[in-house]
Scaffold this active site. Sequence first.
Site, PDB file in Angstrom:
ATOM      1  N   SER A   1      -5.142   2.536  21.717  1.00  0.00           N
ATOM      2  CA  SER A   1      -5.641   2.044  20.436  1.00  0.00           C
ATOM      3  C   SER A   1      -6.231   3.177  19.616  1.00  0.00           C
ATOM      4  O   SER A   1      -6.850   4.090  20.165  1.00  0.00           O
ATOM      5  CB  SER A   1      -6.710   0.976  20.676  1.00  0.00           C
ATOM      6  OG  SER A   1      -7.371   0.635  19.462  1.00  0.00           O
TER       7      SER A   1
ATOM      8  N   LEU B   1       0.839  -1.192   0.000  1.00  0.00           N
ATOM      9  CA  LEU B   1       0.000   0.000   0.000  1.00  0.00           C
ATOM     10  C   LEU B   1       0.878   1.246   0.000  1.00  0.00           C
ATOM     11  O   LEU B   1       0.634   2.188  -0.748  1.00  0.00           O
ATOM     12  CB  LEU B   1      -0.925  -0.011   1.218  1.00  0.00           C
ATOM     13  CG  LEU B   1      -1.763   1.236   1.495  1.00  0.00           C
ATOM     14  CD1 LEU B   1      -2.690   1.542   0.322  1.00  0.00           C
ATOM     15  CD2 LEU B   1      -2.576   1.074   2.778  1.00  0.00           C
TER      16      LEU B   1
ATOM     17  N   ASP C   1       4.267   3.749  -5.919  1.00  0.00           N
ATOM     18  CA  ASP C   1       3.731   2.810  -4.922  1.00  0.00           C
ATOM     19  C   ASP C   1       3.900   3.308  -3.487  1.00  0.00           C
ATOM     20  O   ASP C   1       3.522   2.615  -2.539  1.00  0.00           O
ATOM     21  CB  ASP C   1       4.341   1.409  -5.087  1.00  0.00           C
ATOM     22  CG  ASP C   1       5.837   1.353  -4.800  1.00  0.00           C
ATOM     23  OD1 ASP C   1       6.419   2.381  -4.411  1.00  0.00           O
ATOM     24  OD2 ASP C   1       6.424   0.271  -4.968  1.00  0.00           O
TER      25      ASP C   1
ATOM     26  N   SER D   1       2.380   6.137  -2.821  1.00  0.00           N
ATOM     27  CA  SER D   1       1.167   6.950  -2.750  1.00  0.00           C
ATOM     28  C   SER D   1       0.051   6.171  -2.069  1.00  0.00           C
ATOM     29  O   SER D   1      -0.141   4.983  -2.338  1.00  0.00           O
ATOM     30  CB  SER D   1       0.714   7.348  -4.157  1.00  0.00           C
ATOM     31  OG  SER D   1       1.718   8.046  -4.859  1.00  0.00           O
TER      32      SER D   1
ATOM     33  N   THR E   1      -2.677   4.413  -4.380  1.00  0.00           N
ATOM     34  CA  THR E   1      -2.416   3.215  -5.181  1.00  0.00           C
ATOM     35  C   THR E   1      -2.295   1.983  -4.294  1.00  0.00           C
ATOM     36  O   THR E   1      -1.909   2.080  -3.127  1.00  0.00           O
ATOM     37  CB  THR E   1      -1.116   3.367  -5.993  1.00  0.00           C
ATOM     38  OG1 THR E   1      -0.013   3.536  -5.085  1.00  0.00           O
ATOM     39  CG2 THR E   1      -1.200   4.554  -6.940  1.00  0.00           C
TER      40      THR E   1
ATOM     41  N   GLU F   1       7.220  -1.220  24.931  1.00  0.00           N
ATOM     42  CA  GLU F   1       5.970  -0.475  24.895  1.00  0.00           C
ATOM     43  C   GLU F   1       5.509  -0.145  26.317  1.00  0.00           C
ATOM     44  O   GLU F   1       5.034  -1.015  27.038  1.00  0.00           O
ATOM     45  CB  GLU F   1       4.898  -1.287  24.161  1.00  0.00           C
ATOM     46  CG  GLU F   1       5.332  -1.742  22.774  1.00  0.00           C
ATOM     47  CD  GLU F   1       4.278  -2.588  22.084  1.00  0.00           C
ATOM     48  OE1 GLU F   1       3.111  -2.146  22.014  1.00  0.00           O
ATOM     49  OE2 GLU F   1       4.615  -3.690  21.608  1.00  0.00           O
TER      50      GLU F   1
END
Length: 771
Positions: free
Chosen positions: A345, A125, A703, A705, A708, A531
């Site tokens: 979250s 992505l 790719d 972006s 797309t 974390e």
Amino acid sequence: MAKRTFSTLETFLIFLLVMMTAVTVALLSLLFITSGTIENHKDSGVPTTQSSTTTLGSTATQGSTLTHGTTATPTPPVVTTPEPPLFQNFSGYHIGVGRADCTGQVADINLMGYSKTGQNARGILTRLYSRAFVMAEPDGSNRVVFVSIDIGMVSQRLRLEVLNRLQTKYGSLYGKDNVILSGTHTHSGPAGYFQYTVFVIASEGFSNRTFEYMVTGIVKSIEMAHRNMKPGKIFIKKGTVEGAQINRSPYSYLQNPESERARYSSNTDKEMVVLKMEDLDGAELGLISWFAVHPVSMNNSNHLVNSDNMGYAAYLFEQEKNKGYLPGEGPYVAAFASSNLGDVSPNILGPHCVNTGESCDNANSSCPIGGSSMCMATGPGLDMFNSTQIIGRIIYERAKELYASASQELTGPLAAAHQWVNMTDVTVWLNSTHSVKTCKPALGYSFAAGTIDGFGSFNFTQGTTVGDPFWDTLRDQLLGKPSEEIKQCQKPKPILLHTGELTKPHPWHPDIVDVQMITIGSLAITAIPGEFTTMSGRRLREAVQAEFATYGMKNMTVVISGLCNVYTHYITTFEEYQVQRYEAASTIYGPHTLSAYIQLFRALAKAIATDTVANLSRGPEPPFFKQLIASLIPNIVDRAPIGKTFGDVLQPAKPTYRVGEVAEVTFVGTNPKNSAESQTHRTFLTVEKYEATSATWQIVHNDASWETRFYWYKGLLGHSNATIQWHIPDTAQPGIYRIRYFGHNRKQDFLKPAVILPFESTSSAFEVVTT
């Protein structure tokens, strides 16, 4: 306890688990790399380096020893790199920024974060980036480096190799003391770059292909920042962010003292800290923002590599500042870094039972029908892509406001302090007469339950404080019994995996952990190796601020920078630990882990404030293992269907699209992991617009972006398809467009080594109209 019975389905699943575990344990002892390097893809095409020693060019502490299984190599020769010119007669800092791609594999590799079997990468992505910031005093005497990386977390192996390569290039200029590597914690980046067995198993093996790609990208970003240094100023601004987060373990948070909770208006940290960097002429250079939220807007059904909500915020900021550049290009660098996000979250609609719609915001995050597997939190959007953009835009908009009004200049010296600490054996003084100790690592039952952002397997439940005879027996038979020492130390955690007592084929969890802090004038950045929950972060910040104030450095701003240098899961407060939800079950060094870190970071603050950093103990050095379990997914040659060649169009674009629609083209594909080896092409796709005035095609998207998407569909015997989508935005200009596909195919002739060959293909032209 009533006798437990199992359904036919549960019996089958248990049998399957036993068989899979047995096979895994056997493979752990057999699947080693037999060469003398970390390379485990013989035909990868990636140059293999001799891996670093753990000394990193400095003298080891007397009496310290390497963890069993390490292999030392000679210190690499130092190649001197010319220094940028330094100017001494200005107020401010030398500032350099750099950004480099560190994506790695986007196929045939597990995504790191959810530990969900089968959640392998199948396309992309957005690209992942390493964003580096180098700051030096006017005379160049002291400097610090902060790097925010679009990955799940920084592994110890990754950090050691990066430091080794920096030493080779720059000597002692950049090292363990003054370089912080921080992961954004996207759960949609590739795994496979770890050395401790728990993470190697979760990654389904070690991928040298991805490891090399990440290391190279991180080092390149630092090199760019080093070269780009110029005199400038840094401004700081703080503010709150609304509507972007919830606490996913409110029951745990409520265990903290009421008097402490009453001091805060929310059960999450809403504060954002922004640094604005510009040169002496006022030209903008970059931004660093810290904000606490999990990048899990993309859920565990996702298979596309991406940088999630924090990456989208960075994308928006950089696109605004780098006008005219494609994503991932341009001089301005904006990093949205992680903070104390452990119990935070972005799925702000909260947990609901997906089968009934009722709330499951309870101590066990469990539904009446279906248990914990039915309890999931959702984001504000129509789907996970939309939710990612909504949360990312909220973060971006607030950072933009704070950035625009930032006027408080950071001034003062730069400093850095670092220690390696054996976190399994820290004595914590509760007062002048009473002390406690940290524990050997262990994971509790609730670790297997997962969270409301991504549930686990076999219907384990959060908040479990009592073990189960079935799972205990199964563990004992396969891995051996945990000792009484570790069981007593970890109480009230019921131990599912006693990882601190498991050493085959390598230790399952780290013993040696980095604690590190850098200061930029009145700003202290604490590098947290895991974390922190909301209240854990608040306690650490207060303690460090108080320590600085004790030694004359008042009004210090302390930032929690998460997922730094080595990953050690979670750190809860002592009170949160008692109820053993997911975060507490994943606090591997026991109930006093936070107290130990507070003690250690106070010592770093004191050393900086009193200018006694040189007197700090170096600590025991961490290992760098040379033989790691290879990925079980083999490299095979790519094949095209009979009568076809790679890149042939299988499904063409339509002649016309309207804005808001999706242009889609399917090609004869190849395995995208080949492109992480031979980087002839730096993108899998482009969307191009025809410019009639110049009779040329101009690239408008790649790719990186968010408009797309590149999907890879794996077939049998080396066959695959690649589908490229362009989600046409409302801002698209009407005109003629085309989509191009760039790939690499693996070819291997009989008795010859494999080669990686580039190819490209183009769709037919199509028109985009606005009505």
